[in-house]
Design a protein around this motif. Structure first.
Motif, PDB file in Angstrom:
ATOM      1  N   GLY A 189     102.803   9.340  -0.536  1.00  0.00           N
ATOM      2  CA  GLY A 189     104.091   8.839  -0.473  1.00  0.00           C
ATOM      3  C   GLY A 189     104.237   7.335  -0.766  1.00  0.00           C
ATOM      4  O   GLY A 189     104.991   6.415  -0.136  1.00  0.00           O
ATOM      5  N   LEU A 190     103.309   6.934  -1.732  1.00  0.00           N
ATOM      6  CA  LEU A 190     103.305   5.678  -2.014  1.00  0.00           C
ATOM      7  C   LEU A 190     103.823   5.639  -3.516  1.00  0.00           C
ATOM      8  O   LEU A 190     103.889   6.471  -4.339  1.00  0.00           O
ATOM      9  CB  LEU A 190     102.180   4.674  -1.901  1.00  0.00           C
ATOM     10  CG  LEU A 190     101.698   4.906  -0.194  1.00  0.00           C
ATOM     11  CD1 LEU A 190     100.125   4.266  -0.239  1.00  0.00           C
ATOM     12  CD2 LEU A 190     102.641   3.795   0.257  1.00  0.00           C
ATOM     13  N   PRO A 191     104.254   4.404  -3.985  1.00  0.00           N
ATOM     14  CA  PRO A 191     104.767   4.199  -5.356  1.00  0.00           C
ATOM     15  C   PRO A 191     103.713   4.500  -6.430  1.00  0.00           C
ATOM     16  O   PRO A 191     104.057   5.323  -7.501  1.00  0.00           O
ATOM     17  CB  PRO A 191     105.234   2.797  -5.673  1.00  0.00           C
ATOM     18  CG  PRO A 191     105.634   2.488  -4.175  1.00  0.00           C
ATOM     19  CD  PRO A 191     104.769   3.035  -3.320  1.00  0.00           C
ATOM     20  N   THR A 192     102.520   4.063  -6.274  1.00  0.00           N
ATOM     21  CA  THR A 192     101.462   4.170  -7.272  1.00  0.00           C
ATOM     22  C   THR A 192     100.187   4.398  -6.588  1.00  0.00           C
ATOM     23  O   THR A 192     100.079   4.234  -5.428  1.00  0.00           O
ATOM     24  CB  THR A 192     101.125   2.822  -8.121  1.00  0.00           C
ATOM     25  OG1 THR A 192     100.642   1.968  -7.112  1.00  0.00           O
ATOM     26  CG2 THR A 192     102.789   2.246  -8.795  1.00  0.00           C
ATOM     27  N   LEU A 193      99.217   4.953  -7.521  1.00  0.00           N
ATOM     28  CA  LEU A 193      98.037   5.160  -6.964  1.00  0.00           C
ATOM     29  C   LEU A 193      97.166   3.752  -6.579  1.00  0.00           C
ATOM     30  O   LEU A 193      96.247   3.825  -5.999  1.00  0.00           O
ATOM     31  CB  LEU A 193      97.073   6.061  -7.831  1.00  0.00           C
ATOM     32  CG  LEU A 193      97.392   7.396  -7.708  1.00  0.00           C
ATOM     33  CD1 LEU A 193      96.929   8.544  -9.009  1.00  0.00           C
ATOM     34  CD2 LEU A 193      97.133   8.045  -6.773  1.00  0.00           C
ATOM     35  N   LEU A 194      97.555   2.716  -7.293  1.00  0.00           N
ATOM     36  CA  LEU A 194      97.000   1.524  -6.757  1.00  0.00           C
ATOM     37  C   LEU A 194      97.208   1.095  -5.586  1.00  0.00           C
ATOM     38  O   LEU A 194      96.335   0.590  -4.853  1.00  0.00           O
ATOM     39  CB  LEU A 194      97.481   0.384  -7.872  1.00  0.00           C
ATOM     40  CG  LEU A 194      96.789  -0.829  -7.615  1.00  0.00           C
ATOM     41  CD1 LEU A 194      95.551  -0.970  -7.755  1.00  0.00           C
ATOM     42  CD2 LEU A 194      97.497  -1.906  -8.713  1.00  0.00           C
ATOM     43  N   ASP A 195      98.538   1.540  -5.070  1.00  0.00           N
ATOM     44  CA  ASP A 195      98.884   1.199  -3.691  1.00  0.00           C
ATOM     45  C   ASP A 195      98.076   2.060  -2.850  1.00  0.00           C
ATOM     46  O   ASP A 195      97.537   1.614  -1.606  1.00  0.00           O
ATOM     47  CB  ASP A 195     100.274   1.577  -3.430  1.00  0.00           C
ATOM     48  CG  ASP A 195     101.349   0.620  -4.212  1.00  0.00           C
ATOM     49  OD1 ASP A 195     101.208  -0.613  -4.144  1.00  0.00           O
ATOM     50  OD2 ASP A 195     102.127   1.287  -4.693  1.00  0.00           O
ATOM     51  N   VAL A 196      97.574   3.178  -3.136  1.00  0.00           N
ATOM     52  CA  VAL A 196      97.062   4.286  -2.354  1.00  0.00           C
ATOM     53  C   VAL A 196      95.550   3.628  -2.303  1.00  0.00           C
ATOM     54  O   VAL A 196      94.874   3.634  -1.139  1.00  0.00           O
ATOM     55  CB  VAL A 196      96.823   5.588  -3.112  1.00  0.00           C
ATOM     56  CG1 VAL A 196      95.869   6.550  -2.240  1.00  0.00           C
ATOM     57  CG2 VAL A 196      98.239   6.389  -2.887  1.00  0.00           C
ATOM     58  N   VAL A 197      94.839   3.307  -3.522  1.00  0.00           N
ATOM     59  CA  VAL A 197      93.564   2.474  -3.474  1.00  0.00           C
ATOM     60  C   VAL A 197      93.624   1.439  -2.508  1.00  0.00           C
ATOM     61  O   VAL A 197      92.565   1.155  -1.705  1.00  0.00           O
ATOM     62  CB  VAL A 197      93.112   2.136  -4.712  1.00  0.00           C
ATOM     63  CG1 VAL A 197      91.963   1.517  -4.859  1.00  0.00           C
ATOM     64  CG2 VAL A 197      92.951   3.414  -5.616  1.00  0.00           C
ATOM     65  N   GLN A 198      94.390   0.482  -2.539  1.00  0.00           N
ATOM     66  CA  GLN A 198      94.356  -0.399  -1.589  1.00  0.00           C
ATOM     67  C   GLN A 198      94.622  -0.311   0.022  1.00  0.00           C
ATOM     68  O   GLN A 198      94.032  -0.771   0.632  1.00  0.00           O
ATOM     69  CB  GLN A 198      95.677  -1.572  -2.118  1.00  0.00           C
ATOM     70  CG  GLN A 198      95.479  -2.151  -3.386  1.00  0.00           C
ATOM     71  CD  GLN A 198      96.474  -3.366  -3.508  1.00  0.00           C
ATOM     72  OE1 GLN A 198      96.651  -4.427  -3.233  1.00  0.00           O
ATOM     73  NE2 GLN A 198      97.660  -2.942  -4.533  1.00  0.00           N
ATOM     74  N   GLY A 199      95.565   0.509   0.031  1.00  0.00           N
ATOM     75  CA  GLY A 199      95.486   1.146   1.312  1.00  0.00           C
ATOM     76  C   GLY A 199      94.267   1.528   2.130  1.00  0.00           C
ATOM     77  O   GLY A 199      93.969   1.718   3.090  1.00  0.00           O
ATOM     78  N   HIS A 201      91.227   1.144   0.849  1.00  0.00           N
ATOM     79  CA  HIS A 201      90.411  -0.022   0.967  1.00  0.00           C
ATOM     80  C   HIS A 201      90.360  -1.215   2.186  1.00  0.00           C
ATOM     81  O   HIS A 201      89.591  -1.435   2.803  1.00  0.00           O
ATOM     82  CB  HIS A 201      90.406  -0.951  -0.387  1.00  0.00           C
ATOM     83  CG  HIS A 201      89.598  -2.257  -0.298  1.00  0.00           C
ATOM     84  ND1 HIS A 201      88.143  -2.268  -0.449  1.00  0.00           N
ATOM     85  CD2 HIS A 201      89.878  -3.411  -0.493  1.00  0.00           C
ATOM     86  CE1 HIS A 201      87.726  -3.366  -0.470  1.00  0.00           C
ATOM     87  NE2 HIS A 201      88.670  -4.218  -0.268  1.00  0.00           N
ATOM     88  N   PHE A 202      91.637  -1.154   2.374  1.00  0.00           N
ATOM     89  CA  PHE A 202      91.819  -2.163   3.588  1.00  0.00           C
ATOM     90  C   PHE A 202      92.047  -1.566   4.836  1.00  0.00           C
ATOM     91  O   PHE A 202      92.376  -2.079   5.777  1.00  0.00           O
ATOM     92  CB  PHE A 202      93.081  -3.041   3.194  1.00  0.00           C
ATOM     93  CG  PHE A 202      93.171  -4.063   2.181  1.00  0.00           C
ATOM     94  CD1 PHE A 202      92.027  -5.088   2.348  1.00  0.00           C
ATOM     95  CD2 PHE A 202      93.514  -3.858   0.938  1.00  0.00           C
ATOM     96  CE1 PHE A 202      91.965  -6.097   1.503  1.00  0.00           C
ATOM     97  CE2 PHE A 202      93.390  -4.909  -0.067  1.00  0.00           C
ATOM     98  CZ  PHE A 202      92.557  -5.952   0.193  1.00  0.00           C
ATOM     99  N   GLY A 203      91.708  -0.298   4.775  1.00  0.00           N
ATOM    100  CA  GLY A 203      91.943   0.612   6.016  1.00  0.00           C
ATOM    101  C   GLY A 203      93.379   0.975   6.649  1.00  0.00           C
ATOM    102  O   GLY A 203      93.521   1.338   7.960  1.00  0.00           O
ATOM    103  N   GLU A 204      94.383   0.767   5.764  1.00  0.00           N
ATOM    104  CA  GLU A 204      95.806   0.809   6.205  1.00  0.00           C
ATOM    105  C   GLU A 204      95.954   2.559   6.112  1.00  0.00           C
ATOM    106  O   GLU A 204      97.035   3.041   6.679  1.00  0.00           O
ATOM    107  CB  GLU A 204      96.669   0.244   5.106  1.00  0.00           C
ATOM    108  CG  GLU A 204      96.372  -1.509   5.494  1.00  0.00           C
ATOM    109  CD  GLU A 204      97.064  -2.173   4.266  1.00  0.00           C
ATOM    110  OE1 GLU A 204      96.933  -3.390   4.340  1.00  0.00           O
ATOM    111  OE2 GLU A 204      97.519  -1.682   3.381  1.00  0.00           O
ATOM    112  N   ILE A 205      95.217   3.184   5.250  1.00  0.00           N
ATOM    113  CA  ILE A 205      95.111   4.898   4.999  1.00  0.00           C
ATOM    114  C   ILE A 205      94.030   5.283   5.577  1.00  0.00           C
ATOM    115  O   ILE A 205      92.694   4.856   5.209  1.00  0.00           O
ATOM    116  CB  ILE A 205      95.439   4.872   3.741  1.00  0.00           C
ATOM    117  CG1 ILE A 205      96.665   4.436   3.103  1.00  0.00           C
ATOM    118  CG2 ILE A 205      95.148   6.650   3.462  1.00  0.00           C
ATOM    119  CD1 ILE A 205      96.990   4.821   1.639  1.00  0.00           C
ATOM    120  N   ASP A 206      93.987   6.066   6.545  1.00  0.00           N
ATOM    121  CA  ASP A 206      92.841   6.816   7.096  1.00  0.00           C
ATOM    122  C   ASP A 206      91.768   7.585   5.932  1.00  0.00           C
ATOM    123  O   ASP A 206      92.679   8.340   5.248  1.00  0.00           O
ATOM    124  CB  ASP A 206      93.171   7.763   8.351  1.00  0.00           C
ATOM    125  CG  ASP A 206      91.989   8.262   8.937  1.00  0.00           C
ATOM    126  OD1 ASP A 206      90.727   7.908   8.560  1.00  0.00           O
ATOM    127  OD2 ASP A 206      92.184   9.030   9.923  1.00  0.00           O
TER     128      ASP A 206
END
Length: 326
Positions: A189-199, A201-206
């Protein structure tokens, strides 16, 4: 009335307990989170298991007094070597749950639950992948199932990683176009996969959510996406190789062994994938019976317990009937 068998199946994601009488009656059951000793340590595992056993006893109106049963039958993920089995066996014996006790790997419980007599081959694919076989002569063949370090490939989490890997490379241009790109970004549910990768990486996505991409992979493959189909083909090869090696090591290629496929991934992949696995297995053992079973391995743990107590066949049939899923 003291249960005859305290049966436990402990996977990576959940743990189940059955209290069973000598005639195969289910007296009580309970369920909790995963308690593999590899993940929570032996002491943490024993504490979690005892809590579930006491919970089951209470639900049946039975006293939570040791011994809890006549025999304890505990089959858990993460018991891949004798040096892992022995500390758990000693710790459980020290708790005084029962007069006799046996521990083992949970894939053996799946084989006992899904086969007619506990022999044959079982491959389980849930969070990870594992295979084991038992021959009519009692010989056992197993794999460590420790991930890449022990040569494994597959499992729901690994397949989810593959879906994410190909999707990211499609977005940034390093890989071929694939519908996984749209499917994976939609899953998060994010705009791009780069957003997913960052999420991630920073622990914002389990990171555990990656496992949820596994069903998506098979859906995209079924719709004809070539990249997804390549991953599914490799998965089919891996399951088939596990079966083939066990069949050969136990000299079962010329007989009619039961091949049991179970776990959340294999029970959800769909008929075409299972048909291809079956085709490859039958090339090795033409008389094999390959089937998917949606059965709780804790039933296998309970059957092992009834075996140990010398219970009659009628008790085992009663247990299977009582725990048969609709």
């Amino acid at each position: 009335m003291r249960p005859a068998v305290v049966a436990i199946d402990g996977g990576n994601s959940k743990t189940e307990v059955l209290l069973v009488s000598r005639d195969g009656q289910v007296l009580a059951q309970s369920r909790g989170p995963g308690a593999s000793p590899q993940n929570v340590g032996v002491a943490g595992c024993v504490m979690a298991l005892e809590s579930l056993v006491v919970e089951a006893l209470a639900s049946a109106g039975l006293p939570a007094e040791r011994p809890y049963g006549v025999h304890t039958s505990a089959y858990l993920a993460g018991l891949d070597f004798p040096r892992e089995e022995e500390p758990l066996r000693e710790a459980l014996l020290a708790r005084g749950w029962s007069t006799t006790l046996e521990v083992g790997n949970d894939v053996l419980a799946l084989l006992r639950a899904g086969s007619s007599d506990g022999t044959g081959v079982a491959v389980v694919c849930g969070a990870g992948i594992n295979g084991a076989g038992v021959g009519p002569d009692g010989r056992v063949h197993r794999f460590p199932a420790l991930g890449r370090v022990s040569g494994d490939w597959g499992g729901g989490y690994r397949l989810g990683e593959e879906a994410l890997w190909w999707a990211v490379r499609a977005e940034d241009g390093r890989g071929p176009r694939t519908e996984l790109q749209t499917a994976v970004v939609g899953f998060f549910g994010l705009p791009t996969l780069l957003d997913v990768v960052q999420g991630l990486h920073f622990g914002e996505i389990d990171s555990a959510s990656i496992h949820g991409l596994c069903p998506l992979l098979f859906e995209v493959a079924a719709d004809g996406d070539e990249v997804a189909q390549q991953v599914v083909t490799r998965f089919v090869e891996e399951v088939s190789v596990l079966v083939a090696v066990i069949l050969r090591r136990l000299d079962l290629t010329g007989s009619a062994p039961e091949v049991i496929l179970g776990g959340g991934v294999l029970t959800g992949v769909g008929a075409p994938v299972i048909a291809e696995i079956e085709r490859r297995c039958l090339k090795v053992a033409p008389l094999a019976e390959v089937r998917v079973v949606d059965v709780n391995p804790v039933v296998g743990a309970a059957l092992f317990g009834l075996d140990a107590l010398g219970a009659p066949a009628s008790a085992k049939a009663a247990l299977k009937a009582a725990t048969q899923r609709a």
